[in-house]
Design a protein around this motif. Structure first.
Motif, PDB file in Angstrom:
ATOM      1  N   MET A  69       0.837  -1.192   0.000  1.00 24.55           N
ATOM      2  CA  MET A  69       0.000   0.000   0.000  1.00 24.55           C
ATOM      3  C   MET A  69       0.877   1.249   0.000  1.00 24.55           C
ATOM      4  N   PHE A 127      12.554  -2.443   4.238  1.00 26.10           N
ATOM      5  CA  PHE A 127      11.666  -2.739   5.367  1.00 26.10           C
ATOM      6  C   PHE A 127      10.804  -4.000   5.170  1.00 26.10           C
ATOM      7  N   ARG A 166       9.367   1.062  -1.871  1.00 31.43           N
ATOM      8  CA  ARG A 166       9.111   0.174  -0.729  1.00 31.43           C
ATOM      9  C   ARG A 166       7.917  -0.731  -1.017  1.00 31.43           C
ATOM     10  N   LEU A 170       2.065   5.114   9.915  1.00 36.51           N
ATOM     11  CA  LEU A 170       3.363   4.514  10.184  1.00 36.51           C
ATOM     12  C   LEU A 170       3.224   3.064  10.620  1.00 36.51           C
ATOM     13  N   PHE A 187       0.227  10.413   2.376  1.00 32.78           N
ATOM     14  CA  PHE A 187       1.340  11.238   2.841  1.00 32.78           C
ATOM     15  C   PHE A 187       2.603  10.411   3.036  1.00 32.78           C
ATOM     16  N   PHE A 188       2.771   9.425   2.195  1.00 35.68           N
ATOM     17  CA  PHE A 188       3.993   8.634   2.071  1.00 35.68           C
ATOM     18  C   PHE A 188       4.255   7.693   3.247  1.00 35.68           C
ATOM     19  N   ALA A 189       3.998   8.151   4.491  1.00 31.66           N
ATOM     20  CA  ALA A 189       4.244   7.308   5.664  1.00 31.66           C
ATOM     21  C   ALA A 189       5.657   6.756   5.681  1.00 31.66           C
ATOM     22  N   LEU A 190       6.625   7.648   5.667  1.00 35.53           N
ATOM     23  CA  LEU A 190       8.026   7.232   5.758  1.00 35.53           C
ATOM     24  C   LEU A 190       8.543   7.590   7.146  1.00 35.53           C
ATOM     25  N   TYR A 191       9.549   6.868   7.604  1.00 38.33           N
ATOM     26  CA  TYR A 191      10.147   7.202   8.891  1.00 38.33           C
ATOM     27  C   TYR A 191      11.285   8.177   8.630  1.00 38.33           C
ATOM     28  N   LYS A 247      10.275  11.555  -1.926  1.00 41.70           N
ATOM     29  CA  LYS A 247       9.647  10.734  -0.884  1.00 41.70           C
ATOM     30  C   LYS A 247       8.671   9.751  -1.513  1.00 41.70           C
ATOM     31  N   TYR A 278       4.780  -7.077   9.404  1.00 44.81           N
ATOM     32  CA  TYR A 278       5.124  -7.032  10.823  1.00 44.81           C
ATOM     33  C   TYR A 278       3.848  -7.166  11.654  1.00 44.81           C
ATOM     34  N   PHE A 312       0.612   5.234   0.810  1.00 47.97           N
ATOM     35  CA  PHE A 312      -0.286   6.137   1.517  1.00 47.97           C
ATOM     36  C   PHE A 312      -0.187   7.550   0.951  1.00 47.97           C
TER      37      PHE A 312
END
Ligand SMILES: Nc1ncnc2c1ncn2[C@@H]1O[C@H](COP(=O)(O)OP(=O)(O)O)[C@@H](O)[C@H]1O
Ligand SMILES: [Mg+2]
Lengths: 361, 288
Positions: free
Chosen positions: A79, A98, A146, B179, A83-87, A139, B188, A81
């Motif tokens: 998936m 990951f 990913r 996140l 707003f990218f949802a990156l750390y 991003k 996970y 998202f």
């Protein structure tokens, strides 16, 4: 790669019915776009397919296998998202690997995969940088990398381009379409932007209020909208929708009942429905301006053009019928404002049932 | 130029306000500390003395009991202190641990009657202690929990867990779901995402909650005064008792006050970094 089937999918949040019974088959390798105004249940549908949300009713099948009760991890879906949802505190390489690390992939396999995906998205130069400070476009590339790095069954994207600048959006859109065809991964893409849907989709699933309004390839949904909602939602500007009345083999336009000369065969087709009132839909590009006088047999009526707008080579002209604003699109230079005759290409007109909004022909 | 002038002025005003506020907040504490080191004579001198010869007599009176026959013994206040640290500490740690988990559940999952449940949880904190004091007294007596440290720990978990759940729910609400959902989708487990992604982001919240809960448990008097008598007696109870029994040795009272404050100061010193993060969480939460 998988075929995804939704059977009577429903999802309620408390008293809010977000999705109200969706039946849909997404073919293997197909690029499907869920399109609709915001709040119509697109994201909810997507989240049900991922397994992040469990449906209130109905079933979800991957290649015929019921996965409704499976956890997201078991479904092997990817998936992306909004707003990218990156750390932000991680380097790109770490983020891309990951999903592979979750599967305890070997070092060698991980290295090969990263190389492969970096090549595809042209992001070698980003791999060892922190994502925190990157521009949105980069991003998004990393978020996409990913998502696809582990060959998912289905790739799901929720408005992935909406956080990007206009110019970058076009480029990413093109890249995305290209990469999907390369990967041959079944893709469900959510957007409220009909232009995005038109340019990317193999098939558009047009939704409203938790239901499917029409599903068809872009050109078909454009040419043959199944109802007034589809007609108006697709296209910029959307299809003009005129209220018309059939009276003694004459078609009258608007409240003022302006007689519109139209071909006999359309009158006959309308007459067999045994109704009097219809909605006539016609796209702006099938409207033209005929100066003061109309030619014989053309479907024209007098109107005042109150404003125009240049869009590339085209000019959009706006006029009113019964206080409603309608649009035409012509490839002409010069001043168009003022009194004139607006003409329809009646071969391109589409008629809808006034009550239900469904297309008649 | 103009702008930098207004800037320095603004800075100056802010600093001045803070300075005044610090003086107001600190003055009683400084007064308390000085009093704890004064002799009876210095304590009552007028005008108040700021320079004096400090004595530890107040602390001595607190920690050492002198009997009528002249024998001196370490006061049982040491045991009381130990009780307080154990009871407030364990009560806080467990309440925060449980509250963190239930706060996460309340933030992320839907379940039946969630609104009612959350209101009930909060209502445990709204009830005045006196209202349930008698019931607790009887219940604890019957269950054999009266005057036990275990009983007191249970009690303080109960009183704090509602607050902890609510505060932590707020912090979890501030963590973007994306996140952890990325982690879930990518293979996970929920537990992994909770421990490795979410918990580090609410460290500040945990610190703040710990602070609140500890202050409450450490200061709690009403329940403790009824339920504990000797074995599980806590500091607030012991000190208030000392006030009545031994007359008004103000230096000793001041020393007891200092004793009560120290653990809280130490705790807040330890968690200060996280606390700041907790308070600015709104800003942090917005970053993806
Ligand atoms: N977690 C939620 N809780 C309550 N209502 C929700 C939740 N998620 C979505 N909804 C509601 O469900 C409807 C569909 O939402 P959504 O699927 O996000 O629409 P879209 O993605 O098409 O904009 C909306 O009315 C929205 O308010
Ligand atoms: Mg959405």
């Amino acid at each position: 790669m998988a075929e995804v089937t939704l059977e009577g999918l429903r999802k309620n949040y408390g008293n809010v019915a977000a999705v109200k019974g969706l039946d849909l088959v997404i073919k293997d390798q197909e690029f499907v776009v869920l399109l609709g105004p915001s709040g119509c249940g697109k994201t909810t549908t997507l989240r049900c397919i991922t397994g992040l949300e469990s449906p209130t009713g109905g079933r979800i099948l991957f290649d015929g296998k019921d996965v409704t009760q499976q956890k997201p991890a078991e479904r092997n879906v990817a998936m992306v998202f909004q707003f990218f949802a990156l750390y932000p505190h991680l380097k790109a390489r770490k983020i891309i690997t990951f999903p592979l690390r979750a599967r305890k992939a070997s070092k060698k396999h991980i290295r090969e995969k990263v190389e492969w995906v970096a090549e595809m998205f042209k992001l070698h130069h980003l791999l060892d940088r922190y994502v925190g400070g990157m521009p949105p476009g980069d991003k998004q590339k990393i978020a996409l990398a990913r998502a696809v790095v582990r060959d998912p069954n289905v790739l799901l994207l929720d408005e992935p381009l909406s956080a990007l600048d206009e110019q970058y959006r076009e480029e990413m859109r093109w890249q995305l379409g290209h990469i999907q065809k390369q990967l041959k991964v079944t893709t469900v893409y959510v957007t409220h932007d009909q232009r995005e849907a038109m340019s990317l989709a193999d098939r558009i699933i047009l939704m409203r209020d938790g239901r499917i309004e029409q599903q068809a390839p872009p050109d078909e949904i454009y040419r043959r909208p199944a109802n007034v909602f589809a007609a108006y939602f697709i296209g910029s500007p959307g299809m003009n929708l005129f209220p018309v009345t059939l009276e003694d083999r004459d078609l009258l336009l608007g409240k003022e009942s302006r007689r519109l000369p139209i071909p006999e065969e359309i009158i006959s087709k309308l007459a067999v429905t045994e109704r009097r009132e219809f909605v006539m839909g016609i796209r702006p590009e099938f409207l033209s301006i005929a100066g003061k006088e109309a030619g014989e047999g053309e479907s024209c009526f007098p109107a005042t053009i109150f404003s125009t707008e240049q869009v590339g080579n085209y000019k959009i002209f706006n006029f009113r019928v019964d206080d409603e604003i309608y649009h035409g699109m012509v490839r002409r230079k010069g001043v168009l404002e003022g009194e004139g005759m607006v003409c329809f290409d009646m071969a391109q007109a589409r008629f809808f049932n006034k009550e239900s909004g469904e297309a008649i022909f | 130029m103009e702008e930098s002038n207004t800037l320095t002025l603004k800075r100056f005003i802010i600093l001045a306000v803070i300075a005044v506020w610090v003086v107001f907040a600190m003055a009683p504490l400084v007064w308390l500390f000085m009093s704890s080191l004064k002799t009876r004579l210095d304590l009552f001198s007028m005008p108040p003395k700021f320079i004096f010869k400090p004595t530890l007599h107040g602390y001595e009176a607190l920690f050492i009991t002198t009997y009528a026959d002249g024998t001196r013994k370490v006061s049982e206040i040491i045991g009381t202190m130990f009780n307080s640290i154990l009871i407030a500490g364990m009560g806080t740690i467990l309440a925060v641990a449980l509250g963190t988990m239930s706060g996460y559940a309340a933030s992320r999952f839907e379940f039946k009657a969630k609104g009612d449940f959350m209101f009930f949880v909060l209502s445990t904190r709204m009830l005045p202690a006196v209202a349930v004091l008698v019931s607790f007294h009887i219940m604890y007596a019957r269950l054999g929990l009266a005057d036990t440290r275990f009983g007191m720990i249970l009690l303080y978990i109960l009183v704090n867990i509602g607050l902890a759940t609510w505060i932590m729910k707020g912090f979890f609400d501030g963590v973007p779901r994306d996140l952890e959902e990325v982690a879930l989708v990518n293979g996970y487990s929920r537990l992994w995402a909770f421990r490795k992604l979410v918990l580090p982001m609410v460290k500040g919240g945990i610190a703040a909650t710990t602070g609140f809960c500890f202050i409450f448990a450490w200061n709690e008097f009403t329940f403790a005064s009824i339920i504990t008598t000797t074995r599980a007696k806590t500091l607030p109870v012991r000190i208030s008792a000392a006030l009545g029994k031994e007359g008004l040795d103000w230096a000793m009272v001041a020393a007891a006050g200092i004793l009560l404050i120290i653990p809280i100061v130490v705790l807040f010193y330890l968690i200060r970094k996280h606390l700041l993060m907790g308070m600015t969480f709104g800003v942090l939460g917005k970053k993806e």
